[in-house]
Design an enzyme around this catalytic site. Structure first.
Site, short mmCIF file in Angstrom:
data_model
loop_
_atom_site.label_atom_id
_atom_site.label_comp_id
_atom_site.label_asym_id
_atom_site.label_seq_id
_atom_site.Cartn_x
_atom_site.Cartn_y
_atom_site.Cartn_z
N ASN A 135 -49.86 6.33 -32.39
CA ASN A 135 -48.37 6.62 -32.46
C ASN A 135 -48.06 6.75 -33.83
O ASN A 135 -46.95 6.81 -34.34
CB ASN A 135 -47.52 5.18 -32.02
CG ASN A 135 -46.27 5.95 -31.41
OD1 ASN A 135 -45.78 7.09 -30.69
ND2 ASN A 135 -45.02 4.88 -31.69
N ARG A 136 -49.19 7.20 -34.62
CA ARG A 136 -49.28 7.39 -36.04
C ARG A 136 -49.94 8.91 -36.30
O ARG A 136 -50.38 9.42 -37.20
CB ARG A 136 -49.58 6.55 -37.02
CG ARG A 136 -49.17 5.49 -36.95
CD ARG A 136 -47.74 5.12 -37.42
NE ARG A 136 -47.06 4.01 -37.93
CZ ARG A 136 -46.35 2.81 -36.55
NH1 ARG A 136 -46.85 3.77 -35.58
NH2 ARG A 136 -46.94 2.06 -36.55
N ARG A 152 -55.79 -1.66 -29.91
CA ARG A 152 -53.94 -1.40 -30.18
C ARG A 152 -53.99 -0.13 -30.00
O ARG A 152 -53.34 0.94 -29.22
CB ARG A 152 -53.27 -1.46 -31.09
CG ARG A 152 -52.25 -0.94 -31.74
CD ARG A 152 -51.34 -1.06 -33.30
NE ARG A 152 -51.15 -0.43 -33.29
CZ ARG A 152 -49.19 -0.35 -33.47
NH1 ARG A 152 -48.48 -1.09 -32.36
NH2 ARG A 152 -48.93 0.79 -34.42
N TYR A 211 -43.84 -5.06 -28.07
CA TYR A 211 -42.60 -5.34 -27.21
C TYR A 211 -41.87 -5.81 -28.29
O TYR A 211 -41.44 -5.49 -29.60
CB TYR A 211 -43.05 -6.69 -26.89
CG TYR A 211 -43.54 -7.82 -27.77
CD1 TYR A 211 -42.77 -9.48 -28.14
CD2 TYR A 211 -44.60 -7.59 -28.40
CE1 TYR A 211 -43.19 -10.24 -29.40
CE2 TYR A 211 -45.34 -8.75 -29.46
CZ TYR A 211 -44.49 -9.80 -29.91
OH TYR A 211 -44.29 -10.54 -30.68
N HIS A 257 -50.21 2.34 -26.98
CA HIS A 257 -50.75 1.13 -27.25
C HIS A 257 -51.69 0.35 -26.11
O HIS A 257 -50.40 0.32 -24.73
CB HIS A 257 -49.89 0.26 -28.47
CG HIS A 257 -49.48 1.33 -29.19
ND1 HIS A 257 -47.69 1.59 -30.09
CD2 HIS A 257 -50.09 2.08 -30.46
CE1 HIS A 257 -47.96 1.87 -30.87
NE2 HIS A 257 -49.26 2.69 -31.46
N ALA A 258 -53.03 0.75 -26.99
CA ALA A 258 -53.53 -0.26 -25.26
C ALA A 258 -52.92 -1.65 -24.99
O ALA A 258 -53.09 -2.28 -24.05
CB ALA A 258 -55.21 -0.61 -26.25
N ARG A 259 -52.76 -2.76 -26.21
CA ARG A 259 -52.54 -4.17 -25.49
C ARG A 259 -51.46 -4.21 -25.21
O ARG A 259 -51.49 -5.41 -24.52
CB ARG A 259 -52.39 -4.45 -27.06
CG ARG A 259 -51.61 -3.93 -27.62
CD ARG A 259 -52.73 -5.34 -28.96
NE ARG A 259 -51.17 -4.67 -29.72
CZ ARG A 259 -51.07 -4.83 -31.34
NH1 ARG A 259 -52.55 -5.45 -32.04
NH2 ARG A 259 -50.15 -4.61 -32.01
N GLU A 260 -50.69 -3.09 -24.49
CA GLU A 260 -49.16 -3.79 -24.46
C GLU A 260 -49.53 -3.43 -22.89
O GLU A 260 -48.19 -1.82 -22.22
CB GLU A 260 -48.89 -2.34 -24.35
CG GLU A 260 -48.54 -2.50 -26.51
CD GLU A 260 -47.33 -1.57 -27.38
OE1 GLU A 260 -47.01 -0.69 -26.92
OE2 GLU A 260 -47.35 -1.45 -29.02
N TYR A 307 -39.38 -0.96 -38.53
CA TYR A 307 -39.70 -0.77 -39.88
C TYR A 307 -40.15 0.74 -39.51
O TYR A 307 -39.79 1.05 -38.30
CB TYR A 307 -41.41 -0.70 -39.66
CG TYR A 307 -42.21 -1.24 -39.47
CD1 TYR A 307 -43.04 -0.03 -37.95
CD2 TYR A 307 -43.11 -2.40 -38.36
CE1 TYR A 307 -43.33 0.09 -37.34
CE2 TYR A 307 -43.67 -2.61 -36.89
CZ TYR A 307 -43.77 -1.16 -36.37
OH TYR A 307 -44.42 -1.11 -35.40
N HIS A 328 -43.07 1.54 -24.69
CA HIS A 328 -44.10 0.37 -25.65
C HIS A 328 -43.42 -1.11 -25.53
O HIS A 328 -42.28 -1.73 -25.21
CB HIS A 328 -44.00 0.61 -26.82
CG HIS A 328 -44.73 2.08 -27.57
ND1 HIS A 328 -45.27 1.64 -28.25
CD2 HIS A 328 -43.91 3.21 -27.15
CE1 HIS A 328 -46.30 3.12 -28.36
NE2 HIS A 328 -44.90 3.99 -27.68
N GLU A 371 -38.95 -0.68 -26.55
CA GLU A 371 -39.82 -2.04 -26.89
C GLU A 371 -39.26 -3.39 -25.78
O GLU A 371 -38.30 -3.37 -25.64
CB GLU A 371 -39.90 -2.14 -27.84
CG GLU A 371 -40.29 -1.20 -28.68
CD GLU A 371 -41.77 -1.26 -29.31
OE1 GLU A 371 -42.54 -2.51 -28.74
OE2 GLU A 371 -41.94 -0.02 -30.23
O1 0X9 Z 1 -44.96 0.66 -34.43
C1 0X9 Z 1 -45.15 1.28 -33.44
O2 0X9 Z 1 -45.76 2.59 -32.84
C2 0X9 Z 1 -44.19 1.02 -32.31
N1 0X9 Z 1 -43.87 -0.40 -31.95
S1 0X9 Z 1 -45.28 -0.92 -31.58
O3 0X9 Z 1 -45.06 -2.55 -31.89
N2 0X9 Z 1 -44.84 -0.75 -30.04
O4 0X9 Z 1 -46.15 -0.95 -32.17
C3 0X9 Z 1 -42.68 1.58 -32.50
C4 0X9 Z 1 -42.69 2.72 -32.55
C5 0X9 Z 1 -41.68 3.86 -33.19
N3 0X9 Z 1 -41.03 3.83 -34.46
C6 0X9 Z 1 -41.71 4.82 -34.94
N4 0X9 Z 1 -42.30 6.00 -34.40
N5 0X9 Z 1 -41.91 5.32 -36.52
ZN ZN Z 2 -47.03 0.49 -29.48
#
Ligand code: 0X9
Ligand code: ZN
Length: 312
Positions: free
Chosen positions: A143-144, A128, A200, A67-70, A251, A198, A274
């Protein structure tokens, strides 16, 4: 050095230049591998530390800036690289053991297009995703974008969403390159560990992230994660919650890197810390002062050593 990206927030090319310097000062043990190019043509690079020359050792792989902003994530990674090399050279026996037993691979910036874009102006600071264009918008959430439970919970098919999963798994050259690289070291990784930094919120997230259902090895994941949290608490007193994201206040999210590494590559130990600061419900958590780098670096360095010791 005064050009040391473990002391300030540096763009991708400055981090690579610094890593080239580490390689030339540590030839024979440190090497830099190019694993591909980003959408905009930036290098995707991995620094490898192989201290005693052995081949096919188990690998500890750590990445940051999916993620870019981290910004604190690559800075913390750089801090750990520097400390490992310094402590090894100083003859620290704990570090010598950990570095002789494992090869360590570090990818400081998985998403350099997005990461460098966040340095352009205050209006791009909180970007992001990647920077590949999609019709009326830019970027997929890397990350999706991994090929496990792609398009599942916590993802979006809307290109303007911050959690857009992309048109298909590995549509982004950055996730494709990383997944190909990890596939190539699969056997070594299965004996080691994958850690994706990642920010935070201060969690040491255990897999799987796509669901709140507990995996069969939940107890073992918690045992190792709790070792990380205990190490952090001993260094700084900070609290890191341990568990699957949806069970510890975050989540469910499908298509993430650590789930893919665990469930497609068969790597048992796969974590997503995180980093600082503790979640307080505000975006400012993505822009800590550079003074936080050593604070984060010290606690996460101890945490990484602690989890690796747990699997030896
Ligand atoms: O949403 C995300 O990808 C991560 N949080 S962030 O605030 N850095 O964007 C959580 C990733 C861990 N969870 C999963 N991969 N499910
Ligand atoms: Zn992240």
């Amino acid at each position: 050095f005064n050009n040391d990206p473990s002391t300030y927030f540096a763009q991708s090319s400055e981090i690579y230049t610094w890593m080239e310097g580490l390689v030339s000062q540590n030839s024979g043990v440190a090497s830099l591998v190019s694993i591909g190019r980003s959408y905009e043509g930036r290098n995707l690079r991995v620094l490898r530390l192989n201290m005693n020359g052995g081949s096919n050792k188990p690998v500890i792989f750590i990445d940051a800036a999916i993620h870019a902003r981290e910004w604190l994530a690559p800075a913390t990674l750089n801090y750990i690289v520097k400390q490992l090399i310094n402590d090894y050279k100083a003859g620290n026996s704990e570090v010598r053991t950990l570095m002789n037993k494992f090869d360590w691979h570090f990818m400081p910036v998985v998403n350099p297009d997005g990461y460098d874009y966040t340095f352009r102006s205050s209006s791009t600071r909180y970007w992001r995703k990647t920077r590949k264009p999609y019709r009326f918008a830019y970027g997929a959430d890397p990350n999706r974008n991994f090929d496990f439970m792609f398009g599942g919970p916590g993802t979006s098919n809307n290109p303007s969403s911050d959690i857009y999963h992309g048109p298909n798994a590995f549509s982004e050259p950055e996730t494709k390159a990383l997944s190909d690289y990890l596939t190539g070291i699969r056997n070594q990784l299965q004996q080691g560990m994958y850690i994706s930094f990642h920010t935070y919120g201060q969690w040491w997230l255990t897999p799987p992230g796509y669901t709140r259902s507990l995996p069969s090895d939940h107890t073992e994941m918690m045992r190792v994660g709790n070792a990380a949290a205990a190490a952090i608490r001993a260094v700084s007193g900070q609290n890191f919650r341990v568990g699957q994201p949806a069970n510890v206040g975050l989540y469910e999210a499908a298509g993430g890197s650590y789930d893919w590494v665990k469930y497609r590559l068969g790597v048992k130990y796969s974590f997503t810390p995180e980093l600082r600061p503790y979640y307080n419900g505000s975006l400012s958590g993505f822009s800590p002062s550079a003074r936080e780098i050593p604070n984060s670096g010290k606690e996460i360095y101890q945490a990484v050593k602690a989890v690796v010791k747990e699997i030896m």
